[in-house]
Design an enzyme around this catalytic site. Sequence first.
Site, PDB file in Angstrom:
ATOM      1  N   TYR A   1      83.712 -10.671 -49.139  1.00  0.00           N
ATOM      2  CA  TYR A   1      84.451 -11.792 -48.844  1.00  0.00           C
ATOM      3  C   TYR A   1      83.752 -12.723 -47.701  1.00  0.00           C
ATOM      4  O   TYR A   1      83.691 -13.844 -48.054  1.00  0.00           O
ATOM      5  CB  TYR A   1      85.822 -11.518 -48.463  1.00  0.00           C
ATOM      6  CG  TYR A   1      86.896 -11.115 -49.542  1.00  0.00           C
ATOM      7  CD1 TYR A   1      87.083 -11.749 -50.805  1.00  0.00           C
ATOM      8  CD2 TYR A   1      87.308  -9.747 -49.703  1.00  0.00           C
ATOM      9  CE1 TYR A   1      88.081 -11.431 -51.738  1.00  0.00           C
ATOM     10  CE2 TYR A   1      88.021  -9.289 -50.756  1.00  0.00           C
ATOM     11  CZ  TYR A   1      88.329 -10.171 -51.616  1.00  0.00           C
ATOM     12  OH  TYR A   1      89.146  -9.643 -52.727  1.00  0.00           O
TER      13      TYR A   1
ATOM     14  N   HIS B   1      96.870 -12.602 -53.037  1.00  0.00           N
ATOM     15  CA  HIS B   1      97.387 -11.154 -53.018  1.00  0.00           C
ATOM     16  C   HIS B   1      96.432 -10.180 -53.717  1.00  0.00           C
ATOM     17  O   HIS B   1      96.469  -9.240 -53.500  1.00  0.00           O
ATOM     18  CB  HIS B   1      98.872 -11.418 -53.858  1.00  0.00           C
ATOM     19  CG  HIS B   1      99.860 -12.105 -53.241  1.00  0.00           C
ATOM     20  ND1 HIS B   1     100.684 -11.267 -52.452  1.00  0.00           N
ATOM     21  CD2 HIS B   1     100.261 -13.285 -53.264  1.00  0.00           C
ATOM     22  CE1 HIS B   1     101.746 -12.333 -51.999  1.00  0.00           C
ATOM     23  NE2 HIS B   1     101.196 -13.479 -52.426  1.00  0.00           N
TER      24      HIS B   1
ATOM     25  N   LEU C   1     106.802 -12.638 -50.587  1.00  0.00           N
ATOM     26  CA  LEU C   1     107.403 -14.068 -50.362  1.00  0.00           C
ATOM     27  C   LEU C   1     106.561 -15.203 -50.657  1.00  0.00           C
ATOM     28  O   LEU C   1     105.192 -15.212 -50.456  1.00  0.00           O
ATOM     29  CB  LEU C   1     107.964 -14.485 -48.800  1.00  0.00           C
ATOM     30  CG  LEU C   1     109.245 -13.586 -48.369  1.00  0.00           C
ATOM     31  CD1 LEU C   1     109.441 -13.627 -47.066  1.00  0.00           C
ATOM     32  CD2 LEU C   1     110.447 -13.280 -49.423  1.00  0.00           C
TER      33      LEU C   1
ATOM     34  N   LEU D   1      92.779  -9.979 -56.289  1.00  0.00           N
ATOM     35  CA  LEU D   1      91.724 -10.366 -57.319  1.00  0.00           C
ATOM     36  C   LEU D   1      91.485  -9.062 -58.072  1.00  0.00           C
ATOM     37  O   LEU D   1      91.117  -7.951 -57.644  1.00  0.00           O
ATOM     38  CB  LEU D   1      90.599 -11.128 -56.609  1.00  0.00           C
ATOM     39  CG  LEU D   1      89.482 -11.582 -57.557  1.00  0.00           C
ATOM     40  CD1 LEU D   1      88.528 -12.186 -56.531  1.00  0.00           C
ATOM     41  CD2 LEU D   1      88.684 -10.393 -58.059  1.00  0.00           C
TER      42      LEU D   1
ATOM     43  N   SER E   1     100.074 -17.135 -53.297  1.00  0.00           N
ATOM     44  CA  SER E   1     101.293 -17.834 -52.871  1.00  0.00           C
ATOM     45  C   SER E   1     101.055 -18.502 -51.665  1.00  0.00           C
ATOM     46  O   SER E   1     100.079 -18.265 -51.037  1.00  0.00           O
ATOM     47  CB  SER E   1     102.437 -16.957 -52.971  1.00  0.00           C
ATOM     48  OG  SER E   1     102.452 -15.803 -51.740  1.00  0.00           O
TER      49      SER E   1
END
Length: 212
Positions: free
Chosen positions: A173, A127, A116, A129, A102
């Site tokens: 990451y 948010h 949100l 994976l 988002s």
Amino acid sequence: MLAARMSTQNVYPLKPATLYLPPGVSDSPSRQRRHTLPASEFRCLTPEDAISVFEIEREAFISVSGTCPLPLEEIQHFLTLCPELSLGWFEEGRLVAFIIGSLWDEERLTQESLTLHRPGGHTAHLHVLAVHRTFRQQGKGSLLLWRYLQYLGSQVAVRRAVLMCEGPLVPFYQKFGFQAVGPCAVTVGALAFTELQYSLRGLTWLRRNSGS
């Protein structure tokens, strides 16, 4: 939060992008540990995919952390408000891996960022994976994340990506170019997280060549 019915006008097709994978990540099915099924498709998710998404997420996270990053109603919420910030990998029509994101409009993540979507923001908040248990250990999570970052690079409004994860996942990451910015202000129960960010400025050429 209850999800409103989404118009098909809010579903955005993925634009093609050349993938440049980091070292050690193979895009060749013949190099994966298992045979990759034919008819692979990458597309943005819709609210109709929410149950499949939740089933994969629940299996992946409940056994490890005891909680899901996104309850079913929040999955439906995000796939209604911002489906263009999600990406699903389907093989023969079956969802095998996904990312849900988002937009966020602050420098760092807060507790509010968990639920949100800020349409005016320039930061894509990743948010969750997750990969279906049958398709793990095949490099699918890595390839999906890289494709997602390339896709974000073609979006004019998105300037960076952020996420939070537990310590052991930070190196995963970082190999994609994410940089740790410190402890995350968000907590979930007793769990603590590291916040990471990825600059999309180096992918501006995708925007010039994608018609955006």
